[in-house]
Design a protein around this motif. Structure first.
Motif, PDB file in Angstrom:
ATOM      1  N   GLU A   8      14.931   7.348 -11.556  1.00 18.15           N
ATOM      2  CA  GLU A   8      14.810   8.140 -10.332  1.00 18.15           C
ATOM      3  C   GLU A   8      13.470   7.880  -9.659  1.00 18.15           C
ATOM      4  OE1 GLU A   8      16.141  12.249 -10.842  1.00 18.15           O
ATOM      5  OE2 GLU A   8      15.165  12.701  -8.930  1.00 18.15           O
ATOM      6  N   ASP A  48      13.350  11.045   0.546  1.00 21.95           N
ATOM      7  CA  ASP A  48      14.634  10.851  -0.131  1.00 21.95           C
ATOM      8  C   ASP A  48      14.411  10.556  -1.607  1.00 21.95           C
ATOM      9  OD1 ASP A  48      17.072  11.210   1.268  1.00 21.95           O
ATOM     10  OD2 ASP A  48      16.613   9.469   2.548  1.00 21.95           O
ATOM     11  N   ARG A  65      21.286   6.762  -3.082  1.00 22.98           N
ATOM     12  CA  ARG A  65      20.499   7.884  -2.576  1.00 22.98           C
ATOM     13  C   ARG A  65      21.036   9.160  -3.203  1.00 22.98           C
ATOM     14  NH1 ARG A  65      21.633   9.201   3.384  1.00 22.98           N
ATOM     15  NH2 ARG A  65      22.946  10.801   2.501  1.00 22.98           N
ATOM     16  N   LEU A  66      20.160   9.997  -3.685  1.00 24.94           N
ATOM     17  CA  LEU A  66      20.600  11.270  -4.266  1.00 24.94           C
ATOM     18  C   LEU A  66      20.811  12.288  -3.148  1.00 24.94           C
ATOM     19  CD1 LEU A  66      18.282  11.335  -7.404  1.00 24.94           C
ATOM     20  CD2 LEU A  66      20.710  10.712  -7.279  1.00 24.94           C
ATOM     21  N   GLU A  67      21.522  13.346  -3.486  1.00 27.67           N
ATOM     22  CA  GLU A  67      21.845  14.362  -2.485  1.00 27.67           C
ATOM     23  C   GLU A  67      20.566  14.952  -1.888  1.00 27.67           C
ATOM     24  OE1 GLU A  67      24.136  18.561  -2.209  1.00 27.67           O
ATOM     25  OE2 GLU A  67      24.413  17.413  -4.062  1.00 27.67           O
ATOM     26  N   ARG A  68      20.619  15.190  -0.564  1.00 28.23           N
ATOM     27  CA  ARG A  68      19.457  15.765   0.109  1.00 28.23           C
ATOM     28  C   ARG A  68      19.547  17.279   0.121  1.00 28.23           C
ATOM     29  NH1 ARG A  68      20.058  11.542   5.138  1.00 28.23           N
ATOM     30  NH2 ARG A  68      18.574   9.981   4.394  1.00 28.23           N
ATOM     31  N   GLN A  69      18.431  17.942  -0.150  1.00 28.68           N
ATOM     32  CA  GLN A  69      18.393  19.406  -0.051  1.00 28.68           C
ATOM     33  C   GLN A  69      18.277  19.821   1.413  1.00 28.68           C
ATOM     34  OE1 GLN A  69      18.945  21.138  -2.895  1.00 28.68           O
ATOM     35  NE2 GLN A  69      19.111  19.059  -3.708  1.00 28.68           N
ATOM     36  N   THR A  70      17.404  19.124   2.139  1.00 30.52           N
ATOM     37  CA  THR A  70      17.251  19.397   3.574  1.00 30.52           C
ATOM     38  C   THR A  70      17.023  18.068   4.266  1.00 30.52           C
ATOM     39  OG1 THR A  70      14.837  19.611   3.466  1.00 30.52           O
ATOM     40  CG2 THR A  70      16.120  21.643   3.195  1.00 30.52           C
ATOM     41  N   ASN A  87      14.294  16.429   2.207  1.00 28.40           N
ATOM     42  CA  ASN A  87      13.833  17.325   1.141  1.00 28.40           C
ATOM     43  C   ASN A  87      12.530  18.046   1.448  1.00 28.40           C
ATOM     44  OD1 ASN A  87      16.117  16.615  -0.451  1.00 28.40           O
ATOM     45  ND2 ASN A  87      15.091  14.699  -0.983  1.00 28.40           N
TER      46      ASN A  87
END
Ligand code: GDP
Ligand code: ZN
Length: 317
Positions: A8, A48, A65-70, A87
């Motif tokens: 990561e 990201d 790409r990992l999921e975005r929080q914002t 994020n």
């Protein structure tokens, strides 16, 4: 082959096709690699979180790409939203006694933060410049935002020892710790000075300047992520500092005034403009004092400014 295991990382900057990825785990933790992106990944932005593999000589490949929080987005010239940074936990709206804060402008920043679903924090900088004349309106403004549930901080970059200004800077550091924040606000309120004070090793302005001359003006628009020595991250770019002055839609504007939300949908007319309509739930809430006159005035002003902008836009097209 030459690539390490998947791990990561976080995007801390980008330069054209190449992204700087900081390793978040393993032996390489903290190391920065210049990485290519696999063609199937949608646009990546600073902040990201990604899955990547390290290559030789601080290179690497981004796999996913990992999921975005914002996501902070801004409209391009065609009105399409483009991601700018991911994020972000807090949008710190900086105001100061000088230049004098305008409620409408501060509210615009707040609406923009509400629209992207990132909590705004109101930071009054330059408390050393508070005087008997300017203190009252600023205190009133801060009190209004506190009453709406927004967190406020008072600080001064130019804090003289012994007064309570240093307390403000440490409160700010505590607030930024463990989170990723951006500073926005009118020019001259002290954003650069704050960032400079928080990141003593980085000369933000000089950095931007030298990059400018080397790579052309477009580099100035890409955001960079900085680690604060006291904990937490800052994402900064000239573009991000102007966040909030970008286009806002009418519905977003209405919903961006959080105290309006409980009243939305209760007007007699479904297409109520909340101007002079009978049985308007918003106007009734202003009447009863649930919504402050100041915020309502500010809402009207921003709405008219947007309408003007749209009218001019239509004429150009
Ligand atoms: P920016 O445009 O928001 O980045 O603002 P700057 O950081 O460039 O600051 C604008 C001016 O305000 C500069 O002259 C700073 O030295 C000054 N300034 C910044 N913070 C403070 C502060 O806390 N107190 C006082 N008195 N001046 C400050
Ligand atoms: Zn209404």
């Amino acid at each position: 082959g030459d690539l390490s295991e998947e791990q990561e990382g976080i995007v801390i900057a980008h330069f054209g096709q190449l992204l700087n990825i900081e390793a978040l785990e393993g032996e390489d933790k903290g190391e920065i690699h210049s990485c290519h992106v696999r063609a199937n990944i949608e646009s990546l932005v600073t902040g990201d979180r990604v899955i990547w593999r390290a290559g030789k000589d601080l290179t690497g490949v981004i796999e996913a790409r990992l999921e975005r929080q914002t996501i902070l987005q801004r409209p391009d010239n065609f009105g399409n939203l483009k991601p700018v940074a991911a994020n972000i936990d807090y949008i710190v709206i900086v105001i100061a006694p000088e230049p004098e804060p305008f409620q409408g402008l501060v509210d615009r920043y707040i609406v923009a933060a509400e629209t992207v679903g990132i909590p705004p924090v109101i930071l009054l900088n330059k408390t050393d410049l508070l005087t008997d004349e300017n203190r009252k309106p600023i205190d009133d403004m801060m009190a209004l935002y506190e009453s709406l549930g927004y967190h406020t901080i008072r600080a001064s970059v130019k804090s003289s020892t012994g007064d309570d200004s240093n307390k403000g800077m440490s409160e700010l550091l505590d607030w930024l710790d463990q989170h990723t924040s951006v500073f926005v606000g009118q020019s001259g309120v002290g954003k650069s000075s704050l960032i400079q004070a928080l990141l003593p090793e980085h000369d933000i302005r000089v950095g931007a300047l030298s990059e400018n001359t080397r790579k052309g003006t477009h580099t100035t628009t890409t955001a960079k992520l900085f680690h604060l020595p006291s904990g937490g991250d800052l994402v900064d770019s000239p573009g991000i500092r102007e966040f909030g002055l970008w286009h806002i839609g009418e519905q977003e504007l209405l919903e961006g005034f959080i105290e309006f939300r409980p009243h939305l949908g209760f007007c007699r007319f479904r297409d109520c403009h909340h101007e002079k309509e009978p049985k308007c739930a918003i106007l009734a809430a202003v009447e009863s004092g649930e919504i402050s006159e100041r915020r309502m005035d500010s809402y009207r002003r921003i709405k008219h400014a947007i309408a003007d902008q749209n009218a001019r836009g239509l004429m150009l097209r």
